[in-house]
Design an enzyme around this catalytic site. Structure first.
Site, PDB file in Angstrom:
ATOM      1  N   ASP A   1      46.055  34.851  56.317  1.00  0.00           N
ATOM      2  CA  ASP A   1      44.753  35.060  56.960  1.00  0.00           C
ATOM      3  C   ASP A   1      44.004  33.737  57.063  1.00  0.00           C
ATOM      4  O   ASP A   1      42.818  33.647  56.753  1.00  0.00           O
ATOM      5  CB  ASP A   1      43.924  36.090  56.196  1.00  0.00           C
ATOM      6  CG  ASP A   1      42.752  36.630  57.028  1.00  0.00           C
ATOM      7  OD1 ASP A   1      42.774  36.465  58.261  1.00  0.00           O
ATOM      8  OD2 ASP A   1      41.822  37.208  56.445  1.00  0.00           O
TER       9      ASP A   1
ATOM     10  N   GLY B   1      33.778  45.231  53.550  1.00  0.00           N
ATOM     11  CA  GLY B   1      34.968  45.406  54.360  1.00  0.00           C
ATOM     12  C   GLY B   1      35.679  46.701  54.054  1.00  0.00           C
ATOM     13  O   GLY B   1      35.206  47.532  53.280  1.00  0.00           O
ATOM     14  N   ALA B   2      36.829  46.871  54.687  1.00  0.00           N
ATOM     15  CA  ALA B   2      37.602  48.094  54.507  1.00  0.00           C
ATOM     16  C   ALA B   2      38.103  48.241  53.086  1.00  0.00           C
ATOM     17  O   ALA B   2      38.355  49.346  52.621  1.00  0.00           O
ATOM     18  CB  ALA B   2      38.780  48.099  55.479  1.00  0.00           C
ATOM     19  N   TYR B   3      38.240  47.126  52.362  1.00  0.00           N
ATOM     20  CA  TYR B   3      38.821  47.174  51.027  1.00  0.00           C
ATOM     21  C   TYR B   3      37.784  47.022  49.918  1.00  0.00           C
ATOM     22  O   TYR B   3      38.110  47.200  48.756  1.00  0.00           O
ATOM     23  CB  TYR B   3      39.877  46.072  50.887  1.00  0.00           C
ATOM     24  CG  TYR B   3      40.958  46.171  51.915  1.00  0.00           C
ATOM     25  CD1 TYR B   3      42.003  47.072  51.765  1.00  0.00           C
ATOM     26  CD2 TYR B   3      40.925  45.387  53.063  1.00  0.00           C
ATOM     27  CE1 TYR B   3      42.997  47.180  52.716  1.00  0.00           C
ATOM     28  CE2 TYR B   3      41.917  45.490  54.019  1.00  0.00           C
ATOM     29  CZ  TYR B   3      42.951  46.382  53.846  1.00  0.00           C
ATOM     30  OH  TYR B   3      43.929  46.494  54.799  1.00  0.00           O
TER      31      TYR B   3
ATOM     32  N   GLN C   1      33.720  45.035  48.719  1.00  0.00           N
ATOM     33  CA  GLN C   1      32.519  44.266  49.005  1.00  0.00           C
ATOM     34  C   GLN C   1      32.619  42.878  48.385  1.00  0.00           C
ATOM     35  O   GLN C   1      33.354  42.666  47.426  1.00  0.00           O
ATOM     36  CB  GLN C   1      31.282  44.960  48.437  1.00  0.00           C
ATOM     37  CG  GLN C   1      31.104  46.399  48.873  1.00  0.00           C
ATOM     38  CD  GLN C   1      29.877  47.030  48.257  1.00  0.00           C
ATOM     39  OE1 GLN C   1      28.807  46.439  48.236  1.00  0.00           O
ATOM     40  NE2 GLN C   1      30.035  48.238  47.739  1.00  0.00           N
ATOM     41  N   VAL C   2      31.846  41.961  48.938  1.00  0.00           N
ATOM     42  CA  VAL C   2      31.749  40.610  48.388  1.00  0.00           C
ATOM     43  C   VAL C   2      30.273  40.286  48.214  1.00  0.00           C
ATOM     44  O   VAL C   2      29.476  40.483  49.128  1.00  0.00           O
ATOM     45  CB  VAL C   2      32.412  39.567  49.301  1.00  0.00           C
ATOM     46  CG1 VAL C   2      32.282  38.175  48.695  1.00  0.00           C
ATOM     47  CG2 VAL C   2      33.885  39.904  49.524  1.00  0.00           C
TER      48      VAL C   2
ATOM     49  N   LYS D   1      33.842  39.944  44.041  1.00  0.00           N
ATOM     50  CA  LYS D   1      34.518  40.750  45.057  1.00  0.00           C
ATOM     51  C   LYS D   1      35.024  42.033  44.423  1.00  0.00           C
ATOM     52  O   LYS D   1      35.780  42.000  43.452  1.00  0.00           O
ATOM     53  CB  LYS D   1      35.687  39.975  45.675  1.00  0.00           C
ATOM     54  CG  LYS D   1      36.451  40.743  46.745  1.00  0.00           C
ATOM     55  CD  LYS D   1      37.555  39.881  47.349  1.00  0.00           C
ATOM     56  CE  LYS D   1      38.287  40.614  48.462  1.00  0.00           C
ATOM     57  NZ  LYS D   1      39.341  39.765  49.080  1.00  0.00           N
TER      58      LYS D   1
END
Length: 775
Positions: A636, A512-514, A516-517, A533
């Site tokens: 979220d 993602g933008a922030y 990885q997972v 994460k």
């Protein structure tokens, strides 16, 4: 017809109708491909009905406007995605894979289907699949090279501004991330601050030229491409701007592209990154001086394919050369093959034409009439039917078998004379109509440079003298460990390594933008699996840092999960530990195995009973109640962030958007647009708990009805809640009370748990309410 409806008509049976925010197959949003401009003398009222032009208060199944224009009062801002067609896939292989498919799909347009109150999506090939505007598509994260990374939370940057001063009132976190703004400082900025100075004056003059209208709603831009200054440099973004009640709602989305920044040195074009001269055949002889003079052209790849391209100026001596990776658009033609509706902004970028309205489609698609005749001979053009791209390919090969073919696929002619291979889908609207203002066919044109071929070509076009880049095999192993000297010891997890080099990746779960997972194990003990994460420090927003009395200054997510570790709840994910290095924080949480997320569970289940729905939702409501009791808000809540374990326990995960109510009221909203409360989209400040309740209402609706209640921003703001069927009176009452647009009247989490719908399970053992995981 709306591009959303057309996409839904033509989606393949083997493809999902919803994309994921993490770990999805590569999909591209169709938001940029709504028809934007119409000639009002060409489309009759009858045609509008056939094209599904219903207001948001319509009782019909779809409520989209097919044609968006600057003076439109009923246009909708698109928020959906569509599956990408693989243009470069072998036709023969594809035919073999789909040999048993019928020539056309069994999908029709009819007023009877539209009036079906029990089915929101009467045209879907598989009615048990869902569509959702919460879909998160893969788009390039701002970076110098094109990237196929999915963007977490939202691929769309959303900002609300005044329609007079253009000052920013509110924005989502993705907007703040892209442009480096702190949420608390948004009101200090004008939306024109995100544009290059040379362009912002042009755009402001353009917008100011539109007379202010505070009484009606209208679309100012739809799919127009403008340059913006992100934290990583100048990039192109698609824009949709809607004026509504004295405010402007802006939605920005990255264009899939590769690009080269060019500067002129002594009359020589030089690549700014490599400082090397570009090949002489790359650039035209005359470069544009202003945005209005931007050049549309094609670029030939090393494999011989042409890609749509554009050159525009950044200053007097600097330019940006763009190669588009993907473009798709819907146009309508009458029985005389004249184009009567299209998105001009899209087709200008795709083909370089700005005046296609009323032109014959043969101008851009020379073999269209032959293809259509071939399909007509096969009886594939009955009114309302959709012909898939594979059958259009087959018709193209058949009708061009006896002549010299210019391409193996159907192709379009760019304004510079080169051909662009495409895929095409055709919908037969009124094929026998003789009225010039009535659409006979809808044509969906798709260009797709798969696998970053255009990106690879950008590198090959640079001068042969390119500086070699040093590749470090495993940089993380060289980095200094900034965490505690001793590894963390947990009674259940034993010794947990505090060095990223000590972990082995089992599976990539998402990027993602922030960060990885991943699903990972310890190298020293592969029995233990963890969810790992990584959170990039450089991408943490200023408002997302927290001064924790135990941990020091850490991301809000880590601080909250650390607190919840001491105040645990069986329906909330548990953090094991965290550590950091120079670049990232690493957050370890317990894996839910065996388990499945609620998104997949709903997709895979043919039906979910009321008992099962109640058991799942009640557990998530308990988790939210636990959070709210400590003044924690999740921000979220959605089906992708709910994990169902094999023993029936439902857990709420992903606290990347969470915060504390004491930090409110907030003016930057987080999470997924499809689950966003209307007050967020109106640009109002919010406290958080009420917005979690709205998201819970969307979640319950999704569990029960297998779709989202609202398909676009317009519906979220104004549309009446549609109840497809009544599971039970108490269930409908709970959904309606959670989805109350009046924030002050919206039910609280305490009232939710006391609702009559839960009377038969409230006093059971709430630690593990078993979900009947029926097959």
């Amino acid at each position: 017809m709306s591009q959303d409806v057309f996409k839904h008509l033509t989606s393949k049976q083997v493809q999902r109708t919803r994309a994921r925010s993490f770990g999805a197959s590569f999909e591209r949003p169709l938001a940029s491909f709504l028809p934007k401009k119409e000639n009002k003398n060409l489309l009759s009222n009858a045609a509008r009905v056939k094209l599904l032009t219903f207001s948001s208060s319509s009782p019909y199944s779809f409520s989209y406007s097919p044609v968006l224009s600057r003076d439109a009062n009923d246009g909708y801002i698109p928020l959906d995605t569509s599956s990408r067609a693989n243009l470069w896939e072998s036709v023969t292989d594809y035919d073999l894979q789909h040999a048993n498919e019928p020539l056309v799909g069994n999908y029709y347009i009819s007023t009877e289907a539209l009036g079906d109150g029990l089915n929101r999506s009467p045209f879907t090939i598989n009615p048990e699949k869902r569509r959702s505007l919460s879909d998160i598509s893969y788009v390039p994260i701002p970076h110098k090279e094109h990237s196929n990374w999915p963007v977490h939370c939202s691929s769309q940057a959303i900002v609300t501004t005044s329609n007079t001063t253009f000052s920013i009132w509110s924005a989502n976190d993705y907007f703040c991330l892209l442009f480096g703004y702190a949420g608390s400082q948004l009101n200090r900025h004008s939306v024109f601050d995100i544009f290059p100075k040379s362009f912002s004056s042009h755009l402001s003059n353009l917008i100011v030229s539109f007379p202010i209208d505070n009484e009606h709603e209208r679309i100012l831009f739809c799919g127009d491409v403008f340059p913006v200054i992100t934290v990583d440099g100048v990039r192109l973004m698609d824009f949709w701007v809607k004026e509504k009640q004295g405010k402007l709602i802006w939605i920005l989305e990255f264009v899939e592209e590769s690009y080269i920044d060019i500067k002129l040195q002594d009359g020589v074009a030089v690549d700014e990154r490599t400082e090397q001269p570009l090949t002489s055949d790359l650039l035209p002889s005359r470069l544009p001086k202003t945005w209005d003079q931007r050049l549309y052209l094609t670029t030939k790849t090393t494999e011989g394919y042409y890609c749509p391209s554009m050159i525009y100026p950044l200053s007097k001596s600097s330019f940006q050369y763009i190669i588009f990776h993907y473009a798709a658009g819907l146009l309508f033609i009458n029985s005389d093959f004249k184009i009567i509706s299209l998105n001009e902004a899209l087709f200008e970028s795709m083909l370089g034409y700005s005046d296609l309205l009323t032109k014959d489609i043969s101008l851009i698609f020379p073999d269209f009439k032959l293809v259509l005749q071939q399909l007509a001979d096969s009886h594939a053009l009955d009114p309302g039917r959709v012909v898939s791209e594979i059958h259009v390919r087959h018709a193209y090969r058949t009708c061009t078998a006896d002549k010299m073919k210019k391409a193996d696929y159907p192709y379009l002619i760019h304004s510079d004379g080169n051909i662009i291979q495409i895929d095409c889908q055709i919908i037969s609207v009124s094929p026998h109509s003789v009225k010039s203002n009535e659409p006979a066919f809808g044509v969906w044109l798709i260009f797709d440079s798969v696998d970053n071929r255009a990106s690879d070509f950008v590198r090959s076009m640079r001068s042969s003298v390119i500086l070699e880049e040093v590749v470090i095999s495993d940089e993380s192993e060289e980095e200094e460990d900034l965490s505690a000297d001793e590894d963390y010891v947990d009674s259940e997890w034993e010794v947990v390594p505090h060095n990223i080099a000590s972990y082995t990746t089992i599976k990539e779960l998402g990027i993602g933008a922030y960060g990885q997972v991943k699903l990972a194990t310890y190298k020293s003990n592969k029995v233990h699996e963890v969810i790992l994460k990584s959170i990039s420090k450089s991408r943490i927003l200023l408002d997302s840092w927290m001064r924790d009395k135990d941990l020091g200054t850490v991301p809000m997510e880590i601080s909250i999960l650390h607190f919840l570790k001491a105040h645990s709840h069986p329906n909330i994910v548990k953090m094991i530990t965290f550590f950091e290095d120079n670049e990232n924080y690493y957050l370890l949480t317990e894996p839910q195995k065996p388990g499945i997320d609620l998104f997949d569970y709903i997709e895979l289940k043919p039906s979910i009973s009321e008992k099962e729905s109640k058991a799942i939702f009640f557990q998530i409501a308990l988790a939210v109640a636990h959070l709210h009791s400590f003044d924690i808000i999740h921000r979220d809540i959605k089906d992708e962030n709910v994990i169902l374990e094999g023993n029936g326990c439902a857990r709420l995960i992903d606290f990347g958007s969470s915060s504390l109510t004491k930090n409110g009221p907030f003016d930057t909203f987080r999470g997924t647009v499809g689950f966003a409360a209307p007050e967020l989209l109106r640009g109002e400040k919010y406290l958080g708990k009420e917005q979690d309740i709205w998201a819970l209402g969307i979640l319950l609706y999704t569990i029960v009805y297998r779709e989202n209640p609202y398909y676009n921003i317009e519906e979220i703001l104004d549309a009446k809640l549609r109840i497809p069927f009544e599971l039970s009176k108490d269930n409908v009452d709970l959904i309606c009370r959670m989805l109350d647009r009046n924030v002050h009247d919206r039910i609280t989490i305490e009232e939710t748990l006391q609702h009559h719908w839960f009377d038969d399970i409230r006093y059971l053992d709430t630690s593990h309410i078993r979900i009947p995981l029926s097959s």
